[in-house]
Motif scaffolding. Structure first.
Motif, PDB file in Angstrom:
ATOM      1  N   GLY A 190       0.831  -1.204   0.000  1.00 24.41           N
ATOM      2  CA  GLY A 190       0.000   0.000   0.000  1.00 24.41           C
ATOM      3  C   GLY A 190       0.858   1.244   0.000  1.00 24.41           C
ATOM      4  N   LYS A 191       0.191   2.371   0.212  1.00 30.16           N
ATOM      5  CA  LYS A 191       0.897   3.653   0.328  1.00 30.16           C
ATOM      6  C   LYS A 191       0.870   4.024   1.796  1.00 30.16           C
ATOM      7  CE  LYS A 191      -0.720   4.855  -4.236  1.00 30.16           C
ATOM      8  NZ  LYS A 191      -1.745   5.489  -5.050  1.00 30.16           N
ATOM      9  N   HIS A 194      -1.521   6.694   2.947  1.00 30.28           N
ATOM     10  CA  HIS A 194      -2.945   6.615   2.594  1.00 30.28           C
ATOM     11  C   HIS A 194      -3.752   6.279   3.854  1.00 30.28           C
ATOM     12  CE1 HIS A 194      -6.685   5.067   0.882  1.00 30.28           C
ATOM     13  NE2 HIS A 194      -6.373   5.697  -0.233  1.00 30.28           N
ATOM     14  N   GLN A 248      -3.592  -2.727   0.999  1.00 29.35           N
ATOM     15  CA  GLN A 248      -4.569  -1.644   0.862  1.00 29.35           C
ATOM     16  C   GLN A 248      -5.524  -2.163  -0.214  1.00 29.35           C
ATOM     17  OE1 GLN A 248      -2.684   2.253   0.465  1.00 29.35           O
ATOM     18  NE2 GLN A 248      -4.194   2.727  -1.114  1.00 29.35           N
ATOM     19  N   THR A 260      -7.270  -1.141  -2.479  1.00 25.14           N
ATOM     20  CA  THR A 260      -7.396  -0.552  -3.810  1.00 25.14           C
ATOM     21  C   THR A 260      -6.112  -0.633  -4.634  1.00 25.14           C
ATOM     22  OG1 THR A 260      -7.018   1.534  -2.685  1.00 25.14           O
ATOM     23  CG2 THR A 260      -9.278   1.033  -3.271  1.00 25.14           C
ATOM     24  N   MET A 261      -5.149  -1.399  -4.179  1.00 23.54           N
ATOM     25  CA  MET A 261      -3.923  -1.522  -4.980  1.00 23.54           C
ATOM     26  C   MET A 261      -4.177  -2.436  -6.183  1.00 23.54           C
ATOM     27  SD  MET A 261      -1.942   0.441  -3.394  1.00 23.54           S
ATOM     28  CE  MET A 261      -0.208   0.249  -3.826  1.00 23.54           C
ATOM     29  N   ASN A 281      -6.862  12.096  -5.442  1.00 22.73           N
ATOM     30  CA  ASN A 281      -6.200  11.326  -4.372  1.00 22.73           C
ATOM     31  C   ASN A 281      -6.792   9.926  -4.236  1.00 22.73           C
ATOM     32  OD1 ASN A 281      -8.567  12.454  -3.545  1.00 22.73           O
ATOM     33  ND2 ASN A 281      -7.829  13.218  -1.578  1.00 22.73           N
ATOM     34  N   SER A 282      -7.556   9.507  -5.236  1.00 27.93           N
ATOM     35  CA  SER A 282      -8.162   8.173  -5.176  1.00 27.93           C
ATOM     36  C   SER A 282      -7.205   7.140  -5.755  1.00 27.93           C
ATOM     37  CB  SER A 282      -9.472   8.184  -5.964  1.00 27.93           C
ATOM     38  OG  SER A 282      -9.800   6.879  -6.382  1.00 27.93           O
ATOM     39  N   SER A 283      -6.806   6.224  -4.887  1.00 27.67           N
ATOM     40  CA  SER A 283      -5.800   5.237  -5.270  1.00 27.67           C
ATOM     41  C   SER A 283      -6.316   4.301  -6.368  1.00 27.67           C
ATOM     42  CB  SER A 283      -5.452   4.463  -4.012  1.00 27.67           C
ATOM     43  OG  SER A 283      -4.478   3.560  -4.246  1.00 27.67           O
ATOM     44  N   ASN A 284      -7.552   3.835  -6.232  1.00 23.24           N
ATOM     45  CA  ASN A 284      -8.034   2.869  -7.230  1.00 23.24           C
ATOM     46  C   ASN A 284      -8.199   3.519  -8.600  1.00 23.24           C
ATOM     47  OD1 ASN A 284     -11.198   3.128  -7.811  1.00 23.24           O
ATOM     48  ND2 ASN A 284     -10.841   3.742  -5.704  1.00 23.24           N
ATOM     49  N   THR A 299      -6.252   5.965  -9.818  1.00 25.08           N
ATOM     50  CA  THR A 299      -4.895   6.064 -10.362  1.00 25.08           C
ATOM     51  C   THR A 299      -4.459   4.726 -10.971  1.00 25.08           C
ATOM     52  OG1 THR A 299      -4.504   7.484  -8.474  1.00 25.08           O
ATOM     53  CG2 THR A 299      -2.578   6.857  -9.717  1.00 25.08           C
ATOM     54  N   HIS A 300      -4.816   3.646 -10.282  1.00 25.29           N
ATOM     55  CA  HIS A 300      -4.412   2.336 -10.804  1.00 25.29           C
ATOM     56  C   HIS A 300      -5.091   2.024 -12.132  1.00 25.29           C
ATOM     57  CE1 HIS A 300      -1.870   1.511  -7.555  1.00 25.29           C
ATOM     58  NE2 HIS A 300      -2.816   1.454  -6.655  1.00 25.29           N
TER      59      HIS A 300
END
Ligand code: SF4
Length: 407
Positions: A182-183, A186, A250, A252-253, A317-320, A322-323
């Protein structure tokens, strides 16, 4: 801190609301429908996710937007407002990473805990206030602070995130170090690591390979600690604490990367300790969220279609989100990450966020002539935002046919 005992006592508290809701689902359903749903998106769903208008063919990913965990969290927040009409209501963070949803909540007089010098400032929160915990959870220390202060807690943490916390509790029970994909900064990972005893957060396969190499061959301890500064538990010692490891993530990775990292550590421990001792040194449970997986799979299908470009909609800032864009980039397809339709225009311009870069403006982003556009959105993006983007594209291209668009 005995996090398990604390959570048990919280679950019994009358000031703590988690799964039960408030029985006002029907009352808020209409409001949520008006604010977040869209007939255009329904039309696209009915037409196998393809829509042609003039020169434009839109291909919508077959899984996109609001996941059930997010929908549930937003509904709980709306219900909380109805159920506690007089109380002050706070939220410890953005409920989800979507500017539109957070704007609506502000309009309903839900206040956000602000950051002061990088720390959350709870000084305004008083006994009797209602505090909502977001879909990606809150750290156990925050929950304890709010509980001690006599607040009513409405916990919208997604059950998938709680599943990861349970995994970390299991690692702790067996004195394993949790390696969290994860980050580290986050909110979800901050919350997850707060349940761990010993932990190390790895961002990607490259970092995981560095750690695996350290496990097998040793290395420079100081370099290790400086490389993972802020990403490990207090007092973490790579020479001692990597003897028994368990995998967490995390939610949403990128699913494929989490799996690769899990397999890497399994191989590493197998090599170091042999198959007969593997279970004493390695633990892994499947904690990848279905919704994240479905959206990523749908994106893999979308990039297989012959599209000219892809628009990815979701909070910056939404991780999913960005992926999802990473998948387009890997395939070499031009892609634009925007958080709302307002980023499009004036004219044939778009303000977007290239991966790991700041906001930038691109001119002539829509080529002239027939064009196929892939569209997807992150798990915290309402249908309405997606529809607004599509409508804006149609508008722009219609303008082009009368000569205002170049490219
Ligand atoms: S993306 Fe998955 S873990 Fe996150 S809120 Fe949605 S369902 Fe829950």
């Amino acid at each position: 801190m005995d996090t398990k005992a604390f959570k048990r006592s919280l679950n019994k508290s009358e000031q703590y609301y988690r799964n039960q809701g408030f029985g006002q689902k029907d009352e808020i359903a209409g409001q949520m429908k008006t604010e977040y749903e869209s007939s255009l998106i329904q039309q696209l769903r009915d037409q196998q996710y393809k829509l042609v208008q003039g020169d434009v063919t839109i291909y919508l990913a077959e899984a996109f937007g609001f996941c059930w965990g997010v929908e549930r969290a937003v509904a709980m927040a709306y219900e909380a407002r109805q159920h506690f009409p007089e109380q002050r209501i706070w939220i410890t963070n953005e409920i989800i990473h979507n500017p539109e949803v957070n704007r609506q909540l502000r309009q309903m007089a839900v206040q956000f805990i602000e950051l002061v010098d990088g720390q959350k400032d709870f000084s305004g929160v008083q006994s009797g206030d209602v505090v909502i915990l977001p879909a990606f959870g809150a750290s156990v220390q925050e929950m304890q602070l709010l509980n001690d202060r006599g607040c009513t807690i409405v916990d919208t943490t997604c059950p998938w995130v709680s599943k990861v916390w349970n995994t970390v509790e299991k690692h702790k029970k067996h004195e394993f170090t949790s390696i969290i994909h994860g980050k580290y900064q986050h909110e979800e990972t901050v919350a997850t690591s707060s349940f761990a005893d010993k932990y190390l957060v790895v961002l990607n396969l490259e970092e995981a390979e560095y750690v695996a190499d350290y496990i097998l061959n040793g290395g420079d301890r100081a370099d290790f600690l400086s490389r993972f500064k802020d990403a490990h538990s207090a007092g973490f010692d790579p020479d001692i604490d990597l003897d028994q490891v368990g995998i967490a993530n995390q939610t949403t990775m990128l699913k494929g990367e989490t799996e690769q990292i899990g397999k890497l550590f399994e191989r590493t421990m197998l090599k170091k300790y042999g198959p007969q001792n593997l279970s004493q040194h390695f633990q892994s449970f499947n904690t990848i969220c279905d919704a994240t997986q479905e959206r990523q799979d749908a994106m893999f299908n979308l990039v297989d279609i012959d599209v000219d470009l892809i628009v990815v909609i979701g909070g910056f800032n939404s991780s999913n989100t960005t992926h999802l864009q990473e998948i387009a980039i890997e395939r070499g397809i031009p892609s634009y990450h925007i958080d709302s339709a307002a980023r499009i225009g004036p004219g044939n311009q778009i303000e977007h966020k290239p991966l790991h870069q700041s906001l930038t403006s691109s001119a002539d982003w829509l080529p002239s002539g027939p064009i196929a556009i892939g569209i997807t959105s992150g798990a915290s993006t309402p249908d309405r935002s997606v529809a607004e983007v599509i409508e804006k594209i149609f508008e722009l291209k219609a303008g082009a046919s009368v000569g205002t668009l170049v490219g």
